[in-house]
Design a protein around this motif. Structure first.
Motif, PDB file in Angstrom:
ATOM      1  N   SER A  15     188.706 -31.646  19.720  1.00 13.66           N
ATOM      2  CA  SER A  15     187.816 -30.716  20.422  1.00 13.66           C
ATOM      3  C   SER A  15     187.362 -31.291  21.766  1.00 13.66           C
ATOM      4  O   SER A  15     186.733 -30.593  22.562  1.00 13.66           O
ATOM      5  CB  SER A  15     186.589 -30.388  19.556  1.00 13.66           C
ATOM      6  OG  SER A  15     185.758 -31.529  19.419  1.00 13.66           O
ATOM      7  N   ASN A  16     187.699 -32.534  22.037  1.00 13.29           N
ATOM      8  CA  ASN A  16     187.297 -33.207  23.271  1.00 13.29           C
ATOM      9  C   ASN A  16     188.243 -32.805  24.409  1.00 13.29           C
ATOM     10  O   ASN A  16     189.443 -33.081  24.346  1.00 13.29           O
ATOM     11  CB  ASN A  16     187.334 -34.725  23.050  1.00 13.29           C
ATOM     12  CG  ASN A  16     186.868 -35.520  24.246  1.00 13.29           C
ATOM     13  OD1 ASN A  16     186.906 -35.073  25.379  1.00 13.29           O
ATOM     14  ND2 ASN A  16     186.445 -36.747  23.978  1.00 13.29           N
ATOM     15  N   PRO A  17     187.724 -32.175  25.487  1.00 16.03           N
ATOM     16  CA  PRO A  17     188.589 -31.761  26.610  1.00 16.03           C
ATOM     17  C   PRO A  17     189.350 -32.922  27.240  1.00 16.03           C
ATOM     18  O   PRO A  17     190.479 -32.750  27.696  1.00 16.03           O
ATOM     19  CB  PRO A  17     187.603 -31.144  27.610  1.00 16.03           C
ATOM     20  CG  PRO A  17     186.404 -30.780  26.809  1.00 16.03           C
ATOM     21  CD  PRO A  17     186.331 -31.765  25.681  1.00 16.03           C
ATOM     22  N   LYS A  18     188.742 -34.124  27.239  1.00 16.59           N
ATOM     23  CA  LYS A  18     189.426 -35.298  27.795  1.00 16.59           C
ATOM     24  C   LYS A  18     190.660 -35.640  26.968  1.00 16.59           C
ATOM     25  O   LYS A  18     191.721 -35.977  27.514  1.00 16.59           O
ATOM     26  CB  LYS A  18     188.452 -36.476  27.848  1.00 16.59           C
ATOM     27  CG  LYS A  18     189.056 -37.730  28.410  1.00 16.59           C
ATOM     28  CD  LYS A  18     188.077 -38.844  28.719  1.00 16.59           C
ATOM     29  CE  LYS A  18     187.011 -39.118  27.731  1.00 16.59           C
ATOM     30  NZ  LYS A  18     186.239 -40.349  28.050  1.00 16.59           N
ATOM     31  N   LEU A  20     192.429 -33.510  25.141  1.00 15.39           N
ATOM     32  CA  LEU A  20     193.426 -32.464  25.368  1.00 15.39           C
ATOM     33  C   LEU A  20     194.141 -32.669  26.695  1.00 15.39           C
ATOM     34  O   LEU A  20     195.356 -32.497  26.791  1.00 15.39           O
ATOM     35  CB  LEU A  20     192.780 -31.085  25.295  1.00 15.39           C
ATOM     36  CG  LEU A  20     192.197 -30.721  23.929  1.00 15.39           C
ATOM     37  CD1 LEU A  20     191.498 -29.367  23.989  1.00 15.39           C
ATOM     38  CD2 LEU A  20     193.256 -30.749  22.840  1.00 15.39           C
ATOM     39  N   LYS A  21     193.410 -33.072  27.722  1.00 19.81           N
ATOM     40  CA  LYS A  21     194.032 -33.331  29.024  1.00 19.81           C
ATOM     41  C   LYS A  21     194.947 -34.555  28.939  1.00 19.81           C
ATOM     42  O   LYS A  21     196.048 -34.554  29.489  1.00 19.81           O
ATOM     43  CB  LYS A  21     192.960 -33.528  30.101  1.00 19.81           C
ATOM     44  CG  LYS A  21     193.537 -33.742  31.477  1.00 19.81           C
ATOM     45  CD  LYS A  21     194.418 -32.598  31.927  1.00 19.81           C
ATOM     46  CE  LYS A  21     195.102 -32.932  33.240  1.00 19.81           C
ATOM     47  NZ  LYS A  21     196.183 -32.006  33.550  1.00 19.81           N
ATOM     48  N   SER A  24     198.064 -33.567  27.353  1.00 23.92           N
ATOM     49  CA  SER A  24     198.852 -32.781  28.303  1.00 23.92           C
ATOM     50  C   SER A  24     199.622 -33.695  29.260  1.00 23.92           C
ATOM     51  O   SER A  24     200.801 -33.468  29.543  1.00 23.92           O
ATOM     52  CB  SER A  24     197.930 -31.847  29.089  1.00 23.92           C
ATOM     53  OG  SER A  24     198.647 -31.081  30.020  1.00 23.92           O
ATOM     54  N   PRO A 129     195.523 -28.013  28.198  1.00 27.85           N
ATOM     55  CA  PRO A 129     195.358 -27.526  29.569  1.00 27.85           C
ATOM     56  C   PRO A 129     196.654 -27.706  30.346  1.00 27.85           C
ATOM     57  O   PRO A 129     197.431 -28.627  30.083  1.00 27.85           O
ATOM     58  CB  PRO A 129     194.243 -28.408  30.130  1.00 27.85           C
ATOM     59  CG  PRO A 129     194.201 -29.607  29.249  1.00 27.85           C
ATOM     60  CD  PRO A 129     194.723 -29.190  27.912  1.00 27.85           C
ATOM     61  N   TYR A 135     192.156 -35.923  35.036  1.00 26.20           N
ATOM     62  CA  TYR A 135     190.887 -35.676  34.365  1.00 26.20           C
ATOM     63  C   TYR A 135     189.772 -36.328  35.169  1.00 26.20           C
ATOM     64  O   TYR A 135     189.921 -37.450  35.654  1.00 26.20           O
ATOM     65  CB  TYR A 135     190.910 -36.246  32.945  1.00 26.20           C
ATOM     66  CG  TYR A 135     189.578 -36.113  32.262  1.00 26.20           C
ATOM     67  CD1 TYR A 135     189.224 -34.905  31.665  1.00 26.20           C
ATOM     68  CD2 TYR A 135     188.670 -37.146  32.254  1.00 26.20           C
ATOM     69  CE1 TYR A 135     187.986 -34.755  31.062  1.00 26.20           C
ATOM     70  CE2 TYR A 135     187.430 -37.006  31.643  1.00 26.20           C
ATOM     71  CZ  TYR A 135     187.104 -35.803  31.039  1.00 26.20           C
ATOM     72  OH  TYR A 135     185.884 -35.657  30.446  1.00 26.20           O
TER      73      TYR A 135
END
Length: 138
Positions: A15-18, A20-21, A24, A129, A135
């Protein structure tokens, strides 16, 4: 000695956007070879650059893609520093010492302290993303 590229990202989840990036970025570099699972503690992630292969004894198994140690350490160092700060610094340091002594590195454990890691999931199946921007911490 050649082994595969793995990461040990403590105290985080998908759930951490960092995270996920970071996944990616790895998918951009390694394509469908990026796999992730929740660690046995349930409080971190393992990331592996690997492929599914068939073993006559065990069936379908996850196999790390062989990579030079210098390249592994370069990638792990990138994700241990700002802006990422994801890779477990203790594990990175111990693997640097282990490699200097000729021992195997990049180990992630399926079971530890009586608990078992989740199954591997292809990072490409996650809602990652898109884009080449790096990031930035908020």
């Amino acid at each position: 000695m050649s082994s595969g590229l793995t990461f040990d990202w403590d105290d985080t989840d998908l759930s951490n956007p960092k995270v996920l990036k970071a996944l990616s970025v790895l998918c951009t570099e390694f394509g469908p070879r990026v796999w992730v699972r929740t660690s046995s503690s349930g409080t971190g992630l393992h990331v592996l650059i690997g492929e599914l292969t068939y073993d006559t004894l065990f069936g379908i198994v996850m196999s790390p893609v062989p990579m030079k140690l210098s390249e592994q350490m370069m990638w792990r160092k990138v994700f241990s520093e700002k802006p990422w700060n994801l890779e477990c610094a203790g594990r990175l340091f111990s693997d640097q010492v282990r490699s200097a002594e000729g021992f195997r590195t990049s180990r992630v454990f399926k079971s530890k302290n009586g608990m078992t890691s989740a199954s591997w999931v292809s990072a490409e199946t996650l809602d990652l993303p898109i884009g080449s921007e790096t990031y930035e911490e908020e």
